[in-house]
Design a protein around this motif. Structure first.
Motif, PDB file in Angstrom:
ATOM      1  N   LYS A   1       0.887   1.933  -0.144  1.00  0.00           N
ATOM      2  CA  LYS A   1       2.099   2.746  -0.312  1.00  0.00           C
ATOM      3  C   LYS A   1       1.864   3.738  -1.431  1.00  0.00           C
ATOM      4  CE  LYS A   1       4.879  -0.860   1.553  1.00  0.00           C
ATOM      5  NZ  LYS A   1       5.686  -2.022   1.328  1.00  0.00           N
TER       6      LYS A   1
ATOM      7  N   GLY B   1       8.649   1.788  -2.738  1.00  0.00           N
ATOM      8  CA  GLY B   1       7.388   1.285  -2.212  1.00  0.00           C
ATOM      9  C   GLY B   1       6.773   0.125  -2.958  1.00  0.00           C
TER      10      GLY B   1
ATOM     11  N   HIS C   1       5.777   3.277  -9.156  1.00  0.00           N
ATOM     12  CA  HIS C   1       6.828   2.284  -9.404  1.00  0.00           C
ATOM     13  C   HIS C   1       7.647   2.641 -10.642  1.00  0.00           C
ATOM     14  CE1 HIS C   1       3.855   1.034 -12.317  1.00  0.00           C
ATOM     15  NE2 HIS C   1       4.825   0.429 -12.943  1.00  0.00           N
TER      16      HIS C   1
ATOM     17  N   TYR D   1       6.978  -3.930  -4.648  1.00  0.00           N
ATOM     18  CA  TYR D   1       7.567  -5.264  -4.556  1.00  0.00           C
ATOM     19  C   TYR D   1       7.981  -5.572  -5.984  1.00  0.00           C
ATOM     20  CZ  TYR D   1       7.696 -10.285  -3.371  1.00  0.00           C
ATOM     21  OH  TYR D   1       8.071 -11.593  -3.149  1.00  0.00           O
TER      22      TYR D   1
ATOM     23  N   GLU E   1      11.751  -8.242  -4.199  1.00  0.00           N
ATOM     24  CA  GLU E   1      11.992  -7.645  -2.886  1.00  0.00           C
ATOM     25  C   GLU E   1      11.255  -6.318  -2.781  1.00  0.00           C
ATOM     26  OE1 GLU E   1      16.248  -5.414  -3.705  1.00  0.00           O
ATOM     27  OE2 GLU E   1      16.282  -7.521  -3.138  1.00  0.00           O
ATOM     28  N   ASP E   2      11.027  -5.886  -1.553  1.00  0.00           N
ATOM     29  CA  ASP E   2      10.447  -4.572  -1.321  1.00  0.00           C
ATOM     30  C   ASP E   2      11.501  -3.531  -1.657  1.00  0.00           C
ATOM     31  OD1 ASP E   2       7.864  -5.362  -0.359  1.00  0.00           O
ATOM     32  OD2 ASP E   2       8.840  -6.017   1.481  1.00  0.00           O
ATOM     33  N   THR E   3      11.095  -2.455  -2.333  1.00  0.00           N
ATOM     34  CA  THR E   3      12.031  -1.442  -2.804  1.00  0.00           C
ATOM     35  C   THR E   3      11.850  -0.131  -2.060  1.00  0.00           C
ATOM     36  OG1 THR E   3      10.492  -0.637  -4.464  1.00  0.00           O
ATOM     37  CG2 THR E   3      11.981  -2.448  -5.124  1.00  0.00           C
TER      38      THR E   3
ATOM     39  N   ASP F   1       2.512  -2.900  -6.972  1.00  0.00           N
ATOM     40  CA  ASP F   1       2.362  -1.661  -6.220  1.00  0.00           C
ATOM     41  C   ASP F   1       1.345  -1.886  -5.120  1.00  0.00           C
ATOM     42  OD1 ASP F   1       4.104   0.061  -7.654  1.00  0.00           O
ATOM     43  OD2 ASP F   1       2.621   0.198  -9.249  1.00  0.00           O
ATOM     44  N   ASP F   2       1.812  -1.877  -3.879  1.00  0.00           N
ATOM     45  CA  ASP F   2       0.922  -2.034  -2.744  1.00  0.00           C
ATOM     46  C   ASP F   2       0.068  -0.768  -2.629  1.00  0.00           C
ATOM     47  OD1 ASP F   2      -0.284  -2.192  -0.226  1.00  0.00           O
ATOM     48  OD2 ASP F   2       1.444  -3.203   0.652  1.00  0.00           O
TER      49      ASP F   2
ATOM     50  N   ARG G   1       0.951  -9.496  -4.340  1.00  0.00           N
ATOM     51  CA  ARG G   1       2.288 -10.059  -4.109  1.00  0.00           C
ATOM     52  C   ARG G   1       2.325 -11.513  -4.549  1.00  0.00           C
ATOM     53  NH1 ARG G   1       5.730  -7.018  -0.345  1.00  0.00           N
ATOM     54  NH2 ARG G   1       6.924  -8.904   0.042  1.00  0.00           N
TER      55      ARG G   1
ATOM     56  N   ASN H   1       6.401  -6.346 -11.071  1.00  0.00           N
ATOM     57  CA  ASN H   1       6.165  -5.287 -10.099  1.00  0.00           C
ATOM     58  C   ASN H   1       4.791  -5.464  -9.462  1.00  0.00           C
ATOM     59  OD1 ASN H   1       7.126  -2.355  -9.353  1.00  0.00           O
ATOM     60  ND2 ASN H   1       4.921  -2.227  -9.697  1.00  0.00           N
TER      61      ASN H   1
END
Length: 149
Positions: A144, A121, A148, A123, A116-118, A140-141, A95, A138
């Motif tokens: 999650k 899943g 994406h 950011y 923002e968080d989408t 990708d956590d 992030r 982008n």
């Protein structure tokens, strides 16, 4: 380190274009999502004619490179024209890296979607830089599961 890919935007023929690219490059789509799968935005449902359009599709080209794409339509479709129908997509490793790249590259430009968080899943954010280049950032956590755009 962040990876950089090209994100293509189509006016309703994204699936056809990606099926063509797939016939040349080979491979499989790890993710295909339609606008009909999106939750309502600001209380508005997706129009019936846009529900089967591609919201996001991914075609891996190599271990490091992916071709990414989507259709456009509705309110956002009027600005689509050949020549402005691509973005540079950055996939950050954190992030913090996403924020640093987004804030640095968008300085002096126009933010079209803040980070923002989408619902899928990630950011994610989008902007046009001060030189007129469209970008997507982008992250990708790993906690999650969804892919994406």
């Amino acid at each position: 380190m962040a990876t950089v890919n090209v994100y293509l935007t189509f006016n309703g023929n994204c699936r056809e274009a990606f099926d063509f690219y797939k016939s040349v490059f080979g491979g499989e789509y790890p993710y295909v999502g339609t606008f009909g799968e999106m939750p309502p935005v600001d209380g508005k449902e997706i129009p019936e004619e846009d529900k089967n359009k591609i919201m996001h599709i991914t075609l891996p080209i190599s271990g490091e490179t992916m071709l990414l794409g989507s259709d456009t339509g509705g309110d956002w479709g009027s600005s689509h024209q050949q020549g402005n129908n691509f973005s540079i997509s950055i996939n950050a490793d954190s992030r913090e890296e996403a924020d640093k790249l987004f804030n640095g590259l968008s300085d002096g430009g126009t933010v079209t979607m803040p980070m923002e968080d989408t619902f899928w899943g990630a950011y994610f954010g989008m902007f046009t830089d001060k030189f007129g280049i469209n970008w997507m950032v982008n992250y990708d956590d790993p906690a999650k599961a969804q892919q994406h755009p």
